[in-house]
Scaffold this motif. Structure first.
Motif, PDB file in Angstrom:
ATOM      1  N   ALA A  70      41.933  45.192  32.560  1.00  0.00           N
ATOM      2  CA  ALA A  70      40.926  44.533  33.377  1.00  0.00           C
ATOM      3  C   ALA A  70      41.547  43.866  34.595  1.00  0.00           C
ATOM      4  O   ALA A  70      42.572  43.183  34.483  1.00  0.00           O
ATOM      5  CB  ALA A  70      40.178  43.487  32.555  1.00  0.00           C
ATOM      6  N   LEU A  71      40.914  44.067  35.743  1.00  0.00           N
ATOM      7  CA  LEU A  71      41.256  43.303  36.936  1.00  0.00           C
ATOM      8  C   LEU A  71      40.319  42.104  36.966  1.00  0.00           C
ATOM      9  O   LEU A  71      39.101  42.262  37.098  1.00  0.00           O
ATOM     10  CB  LEU A  71      41.077  44.143  38.199  1.00  0.00           C
ATOM     11  CG  LEU A  71      41.300  43.399  39.526  1.00  0.00           C
ATOM     12  CD1 LEU A  71      42.740  42.906  39.635  1.00  0.00           C
ATOM     13  CD2 LEU A  71      40.933  44.274  40.721  1.00  0.00           C
ATOM     14  N   ASN A  72      40.883  40.919  36.815  1.00  0.00           N
ATOM     15  CA  ASN A  72      40.091  39.696  36.781  1.00  0.00           C
ATOM     16  C   ASN A  72      40.364  38.916  38.060  1.00  0.00           C
ATOM     17  O   ASN A  72      41.454  38.379  38.254  1.00  0.00           O
ATOM     18  CB  ASN A  72      40.460  38.859  35.553  1.00  0.00           C
ATOM     19  CG  ASN A  72      39.656  37.581  35.469  1.00  0.00           C
ATOM     20  OD1 ASN A  72      38.441  37.604  35.596  1.00  0.00           O
ATOM     21  ND2 ASN A  72      40.335  36.462  35.275  1.00  0.00           N
ATOM     22  N   VAL A  73      39.359  38.851  38.932  1.00  0.00           N
ATOM     23  CA  VAL A  73      39.515  38.175  40.213  1.00  0.00           C
ATOM     24  C   VAL A  73      39.212  36.692  40.032  1.00  0.00           C
ATOM     25  O   VAL A  73      38.148  36.321  39.521  1.00  0.00           O
ATOM     26  CB  VAL A  73      38.585  38.781  41.282  1.00  0.00           C
ATOM     27  CG1 VAL A  73      38.801  38.085  42.623  1.00  0.00           C
ATOM     28  CG2 VAL A  73      38.832  40.281  41.418  1.00  0.00           C
TER      29      VAL A  73
ATOM     30  N   THR B 160      37.985  31.479  33.186  1.00  0.00           N
ATOM     31  CA  THR B 160      37.328  31.619  31.881  1.00  0.00           C
ATOM     32  C   THR B 160      37.189  33.084  31.494  1.00  0.00           C
ATOM     33  O   THR B 160      37.425  33.462  30.342  1.00  0.00           O
ATOM     34  CB  THR B 160      35.937  30.964  31.921  1.00  0.00           C
ATOM     35  OG1 THR B 160      36.083  29.559  32.169  1.00  0.00           O
ATOM     36  CG2 THR B 160      35.195  31.162  30.609  1.00  0.00           C
ATOM     37  N   PHE B 161      36.824  33.930  32.454  1.00  0.00           N
ATOM     38  CA  PHE B 161      36.677  35.355  32.149  1.00  0.00           C
ATOM     39  C   PHE B 161      38.000  35.947  31.664  1.00  0.00           C
ATOM     40  O   PHE B 161      38.027  36.776  30.754  1.00  0.00           O
ATOM     41  CB  PHE B 161      36.187  36.121  33.384  1.00  0.00           C
ATOM     42  CG  PHE B 161      34.833  35.690  33.889  1.00  0.00           C
ATOM     43  CD1 PHE B 161      33.981  34.941  33.099  1.00  0.00           C
ATOM     44  CD2 PHE B 161      34.423  36.036  35.168  1.00  0.00           C
ATOM     45  CE1 PHE B 161      32.737  34.532  33.562  1.00  0.00           C
ATOM     46  CE2 PHE B 161      33.186  35.638  35.638  1.00  0.00           C
ATOM     47  CZ  PHE B 161      32.340  34.880  34.849  1.00  0.00           C
ATOM     48  N   GLY B 162      39.097  35.539  32.298  1.00  0.00           N
ATOM     49  CA  GLY B 162      40.403  36.029  31.872  1.00  0.00           C
ATOM     50  C   GLY B 162      40.705  35.661  30.433  1.00  0.00           C
ATOM     51  O   GLY B 162      41.261  36.470  29.669  1.00  0.00           O
ATOM     52  N   ASP B 163      40.331  34.444  30.044  1.00  0.00           N
ATOM     53  CA  ASP B 163      40.552  34.008  28.661  1.00  0.00           C
ATOM     54  C   ASP B 163      39.762  34.882  27.683  1.00  0.00           C
ATOM     55  O   ASP B 163      40.276  35.286  26.633  1.00  0.00           O
ATOM     56  CB  ASP B 163      40.148  32.542  28.494  1.00  0.00           C
ATOM     57  CG  ASP B 163      41.069  31.585  29.233  1.00  0.00           C
ATOM     58  OD1 ASP B 163      42.218  31.974  29.540  1.00  0.00           O
ATOM     59  OD2 ASP B 163      40.638  30.449  29.513  1.00  0.00           O
ATOM     60  N   TRP B 164      38.501  35.170  28.011  1.00  0.00           N
ATOM     61  CA  TRP B 164      37.676  36.010  27.137  1.00  0.00           C
ATOM     62  C   TRP B 164      38.240  37.418  27.050  1.00  0.00           C
ATOM     63  O   TRP B 164      38.283  38.013  25.972  1.00  0.00           O
ATOM     64  CB  TRP B 164      36.240  36.064  27.651  1.00  0.00           C
ATOM     65  CG  TRP B 164      35.458  34.819  27.427  1.00  0.00           C
ATOM     66  CD1 TRP B 164      35.684  33.846  26.505  1.00  0.00           C
ATOM     67  CD2 TRP B 164      34.285  34.420  28.147  1.00  0.00           C
ATOM     68  NE1 TRP B 164      34.727  32.865  26.607  1.00  0.00           N
ATOM     69  CE2 TRP B 164      33.859  33.183  27.598  1.00  0.00           C
ATOM     70  CE3 TRP B 164      33.559  34.962  29.200  1.00  0.00           C
ATOM     71  CZ2 TRP B 164      32.745  32.500  28.076  1.00  0.00           C
ATOM     72  CZ3 TRP B 164      32.441  34.290  29.670  1.00  0.00           C
ATOM     73  CH2 TRP B 164      32.035  33.070  29.112  1.00  0.00           C
TER      74      TRP B 164
ATOM     75  N   VAL C 294      44.969  41.897  34.429  1.00  0.00           N
ATOM     76  CA  VAL C 294      45.662  41.749  35.706  1.00  0.00           C
ATOM     77  C   VAL C 294      44.884  40.711  36.497  1.00  0.00           C
ATOM     78  O   VAL C 294      43.754  40.958  36.919  1.00  0.00           O
ATOM     79  CB  VAL C 294      45.721  43.078  36.481  1.00  0.00           C
ATOM     80  CG1 VAL C 294      46.383  42.878  37.847  1.00  0.00           C
ATOM     81  CG2 VAL C 294      46.436  44.146  35.670  1.00  0.00           C
ATOM     82  N   ASP C 295      45.435  39.522  36.666  1.00  0.00           N
ATOM     83  CA  ASP C 295      44.756  38.461  37.401  1.00  0.00           C
ATOM     84  C   ASP C 295      45.042  38.596  38.896  1.00  0.00           C
ATOM     85  O   ASP C 295      46.204  38.714  39.308  1.00  0.00           O
ATOM     86  CB  ASP C 295      45.223  37.077  36.927  1.00  0.00           C
ATOM     87  CG  ASP C 295      44.625  36.697  35.590  1.00  0.00           C
ATOM     88  OD1 ASP C 295      43.462  37.041  35.340  1.00  0.00           O
ATOM     89  OD2 ASP C 295      45.326  36.045  34.792  1.00  0.00           O
ATOM     90  N   LEU C 296      43.986  38.610  39.686  1.00  0.00           N
ATOM     91  CA  LEU C 296      44.107  38.573  41.143  1.00  0.00           C
ATOM     92  C   LEU C 296      43.560  37.220  41.584  1.00  0.00           C
ATOM     93  O   LEU C 296      42.352  37.022  41.676  1.00  0.00           O
ATOM     94  CB  LEU C 296      43.319  39.716  41.787  1.00  0.00           C
ATOM     95  CG  LEU C 296      43.180  39.711  43.314  1.00  0.00           C
ATOM     96  CD1 LEU C 296      44.534  39.601  43.995  1.00  0.00           C
ATOM     97  CD2 LEU C 296      42.412  40.930  43.789  1.00  0.00           C
TER      98      LEU C 296
ATOM     99  N   VAL D  16      36.475  45.515  36.014  1.00  0.00           N
ATOM    100  CA  VAL D  16      36.672  44.492  37.044  1.00  0.00           C
ATOM    101  C   VAL D  16      35.661  43.372  36.816  1.00  0.00           C
ATOM    102  O   VAL D  16      34.459  43.628  36.644  1.00  0.00           O
ATOM    103  CB  VAL D  16      36.488  45.056  38.469  1.00  0.00           C
ATOM    104  CG1 VAL D  16      36.593  43.947  39.512  1.00  0.00           C
ATOM    105  CG2 VAL D  16      37.515  46.145  38.749  1.00  0.00           C
ATOM    106  N   SER D  17      36.147  42.137  36.794  1.00  0.00           N
ATOM    107  CA  SER D  17      35.258  40.970  36.690  1.00  0.00           C
ATOM    108  C   SER D  17      35.423  40.125  37.947  1.00  0.00           C
ATOM    109  O   SER D  17      36.539  39.863  38.384  1.00  0.00           O
ATOM    110  CB  SER D  17      35.564  40.151  35.441  1.00  0.00           C
ATOM    111  OG  SER D  17      36.938  39.808  35.368  1.00  0.00           O
ATOM    112  N   LEU D  18      34.294  39.720  38.506  1.00  0.00           N
ATOM    113  CA  LEU D  18      34.291  38.993  39.774  1.00  0.00           C
ATOM    114  C   LEU D  18      33.134  38.015  39.787  1.00  0.00           C
ATOM    115  O   LEU D  18      32.045  38.322  39.287  1.00  0.00           O
ATOM    116  CB  LEU D  18      34.153  39.983  40.937  1.00  0.00           C
ATOM    117  CG  LEU D  18      33.980  39.395  42.345  1.00  0.00           C
ATOM    118  CD1 LEU D  18      35.269  38.739  42.827  1.00  0.00           C
ATOM    119  CD2 LEU D  18      33.539  40.473  43.332  1.00  0.00           C
ATOM    120  N   VAL D  19      33.364  36.852  40.387  1.00  0.00           N
ATOM    121  CA  VAL D  19      32.287  35.901  40.652  1.00  0.00           C
ATOM    122  C   VAL D  19      31.857  36.096  42.102  1.00  0.00           C
ATOM    123  O   VAL D  19      32.686  36.114  43.005  1.00  0.00           O
ATOM    124  CB  VAL D  19      32.752  34.452  40.423  1.00  0.00           C
ATOM    125  CG1 VAL D  19      31.630  33.472  40.770  1.00  0.00           C
ATOM    126  CG2 VAL D  19      33.190  34.258  38.977  1.00  0.00           C
TER     127      VAL D  19
END
Length: 367
Positions: free
Chosen positions: A58-61, A69-73, A82-84, A110-113
């Motif tokens: 996962a690419l977590n922006v 929080t999304f990265g933790d989940w 992969v944190d961006l 990909v997760s994005l706010v």
């Protein structure tokens, strides 16, 4: 004695489905829309736990606290993350996302706010969506703070899971939320043996028992007050017009920014570029040597209902947030908020120009 908020008839499946249809029209989506009976963290966690599993990359922006929080989940689901992360005073770019794909071609989620109300920035989802679509990853978007404040087009932008909440720009209740789900997102979730099933977090339950059943039998008794409040705020948006509502939020943001700059005294926009600033809330950096919490407390002493708060966590001492969303996206609210901050800064011995600030707000709003 009867009471209009207590003695409510049960909400029918047909009524529930009609409210879902109105949410779909708000999002201009043909995807399935599921209304979840809880605050937006419920569908956000449900989306991640439904789509992520061991083997997912996962690419977590991260442009604010929700990305963290999304990265933790995601990690809790066994995904490789992969944190961006970009500084909270700016926005992520499509080029940065493309670079992450080039470095990690195995990324498939990909997760994005969209807009971070907590930090006051907003991200260019249309451009990022093009990059994500070209790469083929599943795209989840937290649009809780952007819906009704700025353009949001999940279908056109290639968003597979788009989560919204009603409590900000929509001017509705906090206890109900919704998510639009693409066909390929359903396929991804159904193929995941770890996806929640027979659970309050489960999107699959809604798909199999509600949508596939023709939306005729609800999974459980809906929260009537929240659903009726959601319907009322959708009616209000339709009456005002979505374009007019978005314009009102954009004007409130521009006027707040202009008023803060004109006020002086060391108060500065927290988000450096106006184009990166979210229309739902404006974040300001407290003057050097001034505790933001003290400044907000002094400002609220004269008018406790002003939408002024400090930043969360480590930002509490330096950030001030003006929450000009929903019913507070008005010229009166902006004037009052800037005037209260100016008066409090004056009490602390800072040189401010209240008249220049008032004039800047007025001129920006009229323009």
């Amino acid at each position: 004695m009867t009471h209009p908020l207590l003695d409510l008839a049960p909400l029918s499946a047909a009524h529930f489905a009609a409210i879902e249809d109105r949410v779909a029209r708000l999002l201009d989506t043909r995807q399935d829309v599921v209304i979840m009976q809880g605050e937006a963290l419920l569908p956000l966690e449900g989306c991640i736990r439904g789509a992520a599993r061991p083997g997912t990359t996962a690419l977590n922006v991260i442009t604010g606290p929700y990305g963290q929080t999304f990265g933790d989940w995601l990690r809790d689901c066994g995904a490789t993350v992969v944190d961006l992360a970009v500084p909270f005073h700016t926005a992520v770019t499509a080029a940065q996302v493309e670079e992450a794909f080039a470095a990690h071609p195995e990324i498939d989620f990909v997760s994005l706010v969209h807009a971070e109300a907590a930090t006051g920035n907003t991200n260019p989802v249309a451009e990022i969506g093009e990059v994500v679509r070209a790469h083929g990853a599943l795209f989840m978007l937290d649009a809780v703070a952007s819906v009704a404040a700025e353009p949001l087009l999940p279908d056109a932008w290639g968003v597979d899971l788009c989560v919204i909440g009603a409590q900000k720009a929509m001017g509705g209740p906090a206890g109900v939320s919704a998510v639009s789900v693409s066909e390929r997102a359903w396929e991804r979730i159904a193929a995941n043996p770890q996806a929640p099933r027979r659970s309050y977090l489960s999107l699959l339950d809604w798909k199999q028992r509600w949508i596939d059943g023709g939306r005729k039998a609800l999974l459980h008794a809906p929260a009537q007050l929240e659903m009726l409040a959601l319907e009322a705020c959708l009616e209000r948006i339709e009456s005002e017009g979505l374009d007019a509502l978005m314009a009102r939020h954009a004007t409130a943001a521009a006027a707040t920014r202009a008023g803060a700059v004109a006020l002086g005294g060391g108060l500065e926009p927290y988000v450096y570029e106006a184009g990166d600033a979210a229309p739902v809330a404006t974040t300001l950096r407290a003057p050097r040597g001034v505790d933001a919490a003290e400044l907000v407390a002094r400002s609220l002493a004269a008018d406790p209902v002003l939408p002024l708060v400090t930043g969360g966590g480590a930002l509490a001492k330096e950030m001030i947030r003006v929450n000009h969303y929903g019913p507070d996206a008005t010229r009166g609210t902006v004037h009052a908020s800037i005037a209260a901050l100016g008066a409090a800064m004056g009490e602390l011995g800072l040189a401010v120009d209240l008249e220049a600030a008032r004039r800047a707000v007025t001129e920006t709003w009229q323009a």
